[in-house]
Design a protein around this motif. Structure first.
Motif, PDB file in Angstrom:
ATOM      1  N   VAL A 138      -0.851  14.874  -0.529  1.00 39.43           N
ATOM      2  CA  VAL A 138      -1.828  15.143  -1.574  1.00 39.43           C
ATOM      3  C   VAL A 138      -1.887  13.966  -2.542  1.00 39.43           C
ATOM      4  O   VAL A 138      -2.878  13.765  -3.229  1.00 39.43           O
ATOM      5  CB  VAL A 138      -1.517  16.462  -2.306  1.00 39.43           C
ATOM      6  CG1 VAL A 138      -0.234  16.364  -3.121  1.00 39.43           C
ATOM      7  CG2 VAL A 138      -2.671  16.881  -3.196  1.00 39.43           C
ATOM      8  N   ASP A 139      -0.818  13.174  -2.605  1.00 39.62           N
ATOM      9  CA  ASP A 139      -0.777  12.096  -3.574  1.00 39.62           C
ATOM     10  C   ASP A 139       0.111  10.970  -3.057  1.00 39.62           C
ATOM     11  O   ASP A 139       1.167  11.213  -2.488  1.00 39.62           O
ATOM     12  CB  ASP A 139      -0.213  12.618  -4.910  1.00 39.62           C
ATOM     13  CG  ASP A 139      -0.273  11.573  -6.016  1.00 39.62           C
ATOM     14  OD1 ASP A 139      -1.284  10.843  -6.078  1.00 39.62           O
ATOM     15  OD2 ASP A 139       0.677  11.479  -6.792  1.00 39.62           O
ATOM     16  N   VAL A 140      -0.350   9.757  -3.224  1.00 41.86           N
ATOM     17  CA  VAL A 140       0.434   8.570  -2.919  1.00 41.86           C
ATOM     18  C   VAL A 140       0.261   7.626  -4.091  1.00 41.86           C
ATOM     19  O   VAL A 140      -0.859   7.314  -4.485  1.00 41.86           O
ATOM     20  CB  VAL A 140      -0.040   7.866  -1.622  1.00 41.86           C
ATOM     21  CG1 VAL A 140       0.824   6.662  -1.329  1.00 41.86           C
ATOM     22  CG2 VAL A 140      -0.041   8.820  -0.451  1.00 41.86           C
ATOM     23  N   GLU A 141       1.360   7.186  -4.679  1.00 46.59           N
ATOM     24  CA  GLU A 141       1.238   6.297  -5.822  1.00 46.59           C
ATOM     25  C   GLU A 141       2.312   5.227  -5.782  1.00 46.59           C
ATOM     26  O   GLU A 141       3.383   5.424  -5.199  1.00 46.59           O
ATOM     27  CB  GLU A 141       1.338   7.079  -7.134  1.00 46.59           C
ATOM     28  CG  GLU A 141       2.643   7.834  -7.313  1.00 46.59           C
ATOM     29  CD  GLU A 141       2.720   8.555  -8.647  1.00 46.59           C
ATOM     30  OE1 GLU A 141       2.428   7.922  -9.669  1.00 46.59           O
ATOM     31  OE2 GLU A 141       3.076   9.748  -8.645  1.00 46.59           O
ATOM     32  N   GLN A 142       2.001   4.116  -6.396  1.00 52.50           N
ATOM     33  CA  GLN A 142       2.976   3.051  -6.553  1.00 52.50           C
ATOM     34  C   GLN A 142       3.656   3.309  -7.891  1.00 52.50           C
ATOM     35  O   GLN A 142       3.086   3.080  -8.949  1.00 52.50           O
ATOM     36  CB  GLN A 142       2.305   1.680  -6.518  1.00 52.50           C
ATOM     37  CG  GLN A 142       3.287   0.539  -6.516  1.00 52.50           C
ATOM     38  CD  GLN A 142       2.596  -0.808  -6.362  1.00 52.50           C
ATOM     39  OE1 GLN A 142       1.389  -0.896  -6.239  1.00 52.50           O
ATOM     40  NE2 GLN A 142       3.366  -1.866  -6.380  1.00 52.50           N
ATOM     41  N   VAL A 143       4.877   3.834  -7.850  1.00 54.60           N
ATOM     42  CA  VAL A 143       5.560   4.272  -9.064  1.00 54.60           C
ATOM     43  C   VAL A 143       6.038   3.086  -9.881  1.00 54.60           C
ATOM     44  O   VAL A 143       5.825   3.004 -11.081  1.00 54.60           O
ATOM     45  CB  VAL A 143       6.749   5.190  -8.698  1.00 54.60           C
ATOM     46  CG1 VAL A 143       7.497   5.615  -9.952  1.00 54.60           C
ATOM     47  CG2 VAL A 143       6.231   6.430  -7.962  1.00 54.60           C
ATOM     48  N   ILE A 144       6.718   2.172  -9.225  1.00 55.45           N
ATOM     49  CA  ILE A 144       7.191   0.960  -9.902  1.00 55.45           C
ATOM     50  C   ILE A 144       6.566  -0.241  -9.186  1.00 55.45           C
ATOM     51  O   ILE A 144       6.876  -0.491  -8.027  1.00 55.45           O
ATOM     52  CB  ILE A 144       8.721   0.858  -9.877  1.00 55.45           C
ATOM     53  CG1 ILE A 144       9.346   2.072 -10.549  1.00 55.45           C
ATOM     54  CG2 ILE A 144       9.188  -0.438 -10.551  1.00 55.45           C
ATOM     55  CD1 ILE A 144      10.865   2.109 -10.469  1.00 55.45           C
ATOM     56  N   PRO A 145       5.657  -0.948  -9.844  1.00 54.66           N
ATOM     57  CA  PRO A 145       5.037  -2.105  -9.205  1.00 54.66           C
ATOM     58  C   PRO A 145       6.091  -3.143  -8.831  1.00 54.66           C
ATOM     59  O   PRO A 145       7.168  -3.187  -9.413  1.00 54.66           O
ATOM     60  CB  PRO A 145       4.096  -2.651 -10.288  1.00 54.66           C
ATOM     61  CG  PRO A 145       3.898  -1.524 -11.232  1.00 54.66           C
ATOM     62  CD  PRO A 145       5.174  -0.721 -11.198  1.00 54.66           C
ATOM     63  N   ALA A 146       5.759  -3.940  -7.858  1.00 51.82           N
ATOM     64  CA  ALA A 146       6.666  -5.006  -7.464  1.00 51.82           C
ATOM     65  C   ALA A 146       6.917  -5.911  -8.661  1.00 51.82           C
ATOM     66  O   ALA A 146       6.037  -6.139  -9.474  1.00 51.82           O
ATOM     67  CB  ALA A 146       6.044  -5.816  -6.340  1.00 51.82           C
ATOM     68  N   PHE A 147       8.152  -6.383  -8.781  1.00 56.18           N
ATOM     69  CA  PHE A 147       8.457  -7.237  -9.918  1.00 56.18           C
ATOM     70  C   PHE A 147       9.191  -8.479  -9.456  1.00 56.18           C
ATOM     71  O   PHE A 147       9.797  -8.505  -8.400  1.00 56.18           O
ATOM     72  CB  PHE A 147       9.242  -6.477 -10.984  1.00 56.18           C
ATOM     73  CG  PHE A 147      10.555  -5.909 -10.525  1.00 56.18           C
ATOM     74  CD1 PHE A 147      11.717  -6.681 -10.536  1.00 56.18           C
ATOM     75  CD2 PHE A 147      10.625  -4.597 -10.097  1.00 56.18           C
ATOM     76  CE1 PHE A 147      12.913  -6.142 -10.118  1.00 56.18           C
ATOM     77  CE2 PHE A 147      11.832  -4.050  -9.678  1.00 56.18           C
ATOM     78  CZ  PHE A 147      12.983  -4.827  -9.696  1.00 56.18           C
TER      79      PHE A 147
END
Length: 108
Positions: free
Chosen positions: A96-105
Protein backbone atom coordinates in the motif's frame (compact mmCIF):
# COMPACT_ATOMS: atom_id res chain seq x y z
CA UNK A 1 22.46 -10.49 2.54
CA UNK A 2 25.04 -9.43 -0.02
CA UNK A 3 24.39 -8.79 -3.68
CA UNK A 4 27.46 -8.81 -5.90
CA UNK A 5 25.60 -9.09 -9.20
CA UNK A 6 22.02 -9.45 -10.37
CA UNK A 7 19.12 -9.97 -8.00
CA UNK A 8 18.59 -10.14 -4.24
CA UNK A 9 15.44 -11.79 -2.92
CA UNK A 10 13.88 -10.61 0.36
CA UNK A 11 11.55 -13.13 2.00
CA UNK A 12 10.15 -11.58 5.20
CA UNK A 13 10.05 -13.91 8.20
CA UNK A 14 7.83 -11.74 10.42
CA UNK A 15 5.23 -8.98 10.28
CA UNK A 16 8.01 -6.48 11.04
CA UNK A 17 11.12 -7.39 9.07
CA UNK A 18 14.39 -5.54 8.47
CA UNK A 19 16.77 -6.57 5.72
CA UNK A 20 20.20 -5.15 4.97
CA UNK A 21 21.47 -5.53 1.43
CA UNK A 22 24.98 -4.55 0.43
CA UNK A 23 25.39 -3.47 -3.19
CA UNK A 24 28.92 -4.08 -4.47
CA UNK A 25 30.74 -4.35 -7.79
CA UNK A 26 30.46 -2.65 -11.16
CA UNK A 27 27.15 -3.90 -12.59
CA UNK A 28 24.99 -0.85 -13.34
CA UNK A 29 21.54 -2.30 -12.51
CA UNK A 30 20.58 -4.29 -9.41
CA UNK A 31 17.17 -5.73 -8.59
CA UNK A 32 15.74 -6.36 -5.13
CA UNK A 33 12.75 -8.70 -5.23
CA UNK A 34 10.45 -8.49 -2.20
CA UNK A 35 8.06 -11.35 -1.47
CA UNK A 36 4.70 -10.42 0.06
CA UNK A 37 3.22 -13.93 0.19
CA UNK A 38 1.21 -14.39 3.37
CA UNK A 39 1.91 -10.95 4.82
CA UNK A 40 -1.10 -9.43 6.62
CA UNK A 41 -2.17 -5.84 6.05
CA UNK A 42 0.15 -3.34 7.69
CA UNK A 43 3.19 -5.62 7.72
CA UNK A 44 6.31 -3.50 7.49
CA UNK A 45 9.53 -4.27 5.66
CA UNK A 46 12.49 -1.94 6.11
CA UNK A 47 15.25 -2.27 3.52
CA UNK A 48 18.59 -0.83 4.51
CA UNK A 49 20.66 -0.42 1.35
CA UNK A 50 24.42 -0.15 1.87
CA UNK A 51 26.38 1.05 -1.13
CA UNK A 52 29.84 -0.14 -2.08
CA UNK A 53 29.37 0.26 -5.80
CA UNK A 54 29.91 2.71 -8.63
CA UNK A 55 28.00 5.98 -8.93
CA UNK A 56 25.11 5.73 -11.36
CA UNK A 57 24.09 2.26 -10.16
CA UNK A 58 20.31 1.78 -10.51
CA UNK A 59 18.52 -0.15 -7.77
CA UNK A 60 15.04 -1.42 -8.64
CA UNK A 61 12.76 -2.69 -5.87
CA UNK A 62 10.24 -5.18 -7.28
CA UNK A 63 7.09 -6.80 -5.90
CA UNK A 64 7.56 -10.48 -6.71
CA UNK A 65 3.87 -11.28 -6.28
CA UNK A 66 2.66 -8.96 -9.03
CA UNK A 67 4.71 -10.33 -11.92
CA UNK A 68 7.63 -8.04 -11.22
CA UNK A 69 6.00 -4.63 -10.97
CA UNK A 70 8.50 -1.96 -9.92
CA UNK A 71 7.75 -0.50 -6.50
CA UNK A 72 10.60 2.00 -6.38
CA UNK A 73 13.69 2.91 -8.39
CA UNK A 74 16.73 4.58 -6.87
CA UNK A 75 19.88 5.75 -8.67
CA UNK A 76 23.03 6.17 -6.64
CA UNK A 77 24.67 9.52 -7.31
CA UNK A 78 27.54 11.33 -5.65
CA UNK A 79 29.05 9.81 -2.52
CA UNK A 80 26.00 8.28 -0.82
CA UNK A 81 26.78 5.57 1.68
CA UNK A 82 23.36 4.11 2.35
CA UNK A 83 19.61 4.62 2.26
CA UNK A 84 16.57 3.20 4.05
CA UNK A 85 13.29 2.26 2.38
CA UNK A 86 10.07 1.21 4.10
CA UNK A 87 7.43 -0.97 2.45
CA UNK A 88 4.01 -1.55 4.02
CA UNK A 89 1.99 -4.57 2.88
CA UNK A 90 -1.67 -4.18 1.94
CA UNK A 91 -2.66 -7.73 2.88
CA UNK A 92 -3.53 -8.82 -0.66
CA UNK A 93 -0.13 -9.74 -2.02
CA UNK A 94 1.06 -6.20 -2.61
CA UNK A 95 2.14 -2.96 -0.97
CA UNK A 96 0.00 0.00 0.00
CA UNK A 97 2.97 2.29 0.58
CA UNK A 98 6.62 2.49 -0.42
CA UNK A 99 8.74 5.35 0.81
CA UNK A 100 12.34 6.37 1.09
CA UNK A 101 12.57 6.88 4.85
CA UNK A 102 16.16 8.06 5.08
CA UNK A 103 17.58 9.51 1.86
CA UNK A 104 21.01 8.41 0.82
CA UNK A 105 23.68 10.46 2.52
CA UNK A 106 27.34 11.14 1.79
CA UNK A 107 30.31 9.38 3.29
CA UNK A 108 31.95 11.71 5.82
Amino acid sequence: QTNNTGNSVVSPTAVVHTEQITITGLATVRNILVSTVGLPQGSRIDLAIVFNCANGTTINIYNTTTSGSILFTFIRAGDEQNALFRLVANGSGGFVDVEQVIPAFPVL
